[in-house]
Design a protein around this motif. Structure first.
Motif, PDB file in Angstrom:
ATOM      1  N   LYS A 127     -18.162   1.461  -0.606  1.00  9.51           N
ATOM      2  CA  LYS A 127     -16.780   1.901  -0.801  1.00  9.51           C
ATOM      3  C   LYS A 127     -16.096   2.400   0.464  1.00  9.51           C
ATOM      4  CE  LYS A 127     -17.044   3.285  -5.651  1.00  9.51           C
ATOM      5  NZ  LYS A 127     -16.968   4.421  -6.587  1.00  9.51           N
ATOM      6  N   TYR A 178      -9.981  -9.020  -1.253  1.00  9.14           N
ATOM      7  CA  TYR A 178      -9.547  -7.640  -0.990  1.00  9.14           C
ATOM      8  C   TYR A 178      -8.641  -7.554   0.234  1.00  9.14           C
ATOM      9  CZ  TYR A 178      -9.997  -2.548  -0.778  1.00  9.14           C
ATOM     10  OH  TYR A 178      -9.740  -1.206  -0.769  1.00  9.14           O
ATOM     11  N   PHE A 217     -12.239   1.954  -0.186  1.00  7.38           N
ATOM     12  CA  PHE A 217     -11.862   1.609  -1.553  1.00  7.38           C
ATOM     13  C   PHE A 217     -11.977   2.830  -2.467  1.00  7.38           C
ATOM     14  CE2 PHE A 217     -13.543   0.770  -5.805  1.00  7.38           C
ATOM     15  CZ  PHE A 217     -12.414   0.194  -6.370  1.00  7.38           C
TER      16      PHE A 217
END
Length: 303
Positions: free
Chosen positions: A168, A193, A104
């Motif tokens: 992340k 997501y 991410f």
């Protein structure tokens, strides 16, 4: 100089094969800077010898070696910069390329800062519209995992604004003494997501929810157009408190005359690991599970 070179080499290899780590990157940069300083001191110390070696009358072809080295290095640098076939194949083996779908990174227009009591996330669009979210903790939430994202009212497309740093770059995270998936720590956000990354929480490619252009909904457009409301979510999980992750949410409506919106506790993730569905029964939560003082959003729509 040798020690800095070995550290630079080792950290460079680790950065190639493992997920991004701030401590490792910091060590890599500092060792590279120290090596550069050592080389400059060495060149200064040996400058007299270098000038003697490079004098044409002493060595008619002394310029040839540095010229060849400069040409070779420039060729390699150009190949790396433009992604020549050999370099592209090598980079495809790196951790970053092999796991790019699940890594991410927030949009360039999003900035954030956090400390022991606060997380502040700000998004600014090209037209001057903005969204500023401030999460204030009651006390220092050591090790808390946080995701902040926006959804359309249909709830199928998201833009993630903030994710705790350690989550992340990898699906796995050290959590309560063991390696856990992001889908276990923040199950509601992780299921949402999937629409963006195309990889489901279990790590397999989702052939139904493959990321398409329809899933590239950007918060910039919603703020710039100021036509439709959207939902802002915050999911928080605190390790060791015995509670599931908590979900705070609010509708951000362009028709509202008040630019400030408080997010409210709307549910939790008990039972959400399988499908990401929100559990709205907050009466079962323990009284001491709320560690948030307030979550306040200031929205400025484009005019």
């Amino acid at each position: 100089m040798l020690l800095n070179f070995l550290v630079l080499l080792g950290t460079g290899c680790l950065r190639f094969f493992i997920a991004f780590d701030l401590h490792l990157s910091r060590l890599h940069i500092i060792s590279g800077a120290l090596l550069g300083i050592c080389i400059l001191f060495h060149l200064f110390d040996k400058s007299r010898n270098l000038r003697a070696i490079l004098k044409p009358r002493n060595h008619p072809r002394a310029w040839l070696t540095p010229l060849v080295a400069a040409i070779v290095c420039s060729t390699v640098w150009a190949a790396a910069w433009y992604g020549a076939p050999g370099v592209s194949h090598l980079m495809s083996l790196s951790y970053e390329q092999r796991n790019h779908a699940s890594i991410f990174r927030s949009q360039d227009s999003v900035a954030y800062r956090h400390d022991d009591r606060l997380i502040r996330t700000t998004k600014l669009t090209s037209s001057g519209a903005s969204l500023d979210l401030e999460l204030l903790w009651k006390s220092n939430p050591k090790g808390a995992a946080v995701a902040i994202w926006a959804e359309t009212k249909s709830g199928t497309i998201i833009e993630t604004l903030y994710l705790t740093n350690s989550l992340k770059y990898s699906e796995f995270h050290r959590w309560e003494g063991k390696d856990s998936r992001r889908g276990t720590i923040l199950p509601v956000w992780r299921h949402r997501y999937t629409d963006v990354c195309g990889i489901d929480p279990a790590g397999t490619t989702d052939l139904i929810s493959q990321p398409t252009i329809n899933h590239q909904w950007l918060l910039d457009n919603a703020l710039n157009e100021a036509k439709e409301a959207f939902i802002l979510y915050v999911e928080i999980n605190l390790p060791g408190d015995g509670s599931p992750s908590l979900i705070y949410a609010a509708s951000i409506d362009p028709e509202s005359t008040n630019p400030y919106t408080l997010l409210s506790l709307v549910g939790h993730s008990d039972g959400s690991e399988k499908d990401g569905e929100l559990n709205y029964d907050i009466s079962t939560l323990p009284n001491n599970c709320q560690i948030v003082e307030r979550i306040l959003v200031n929205t400025v729509w484009a005019k």
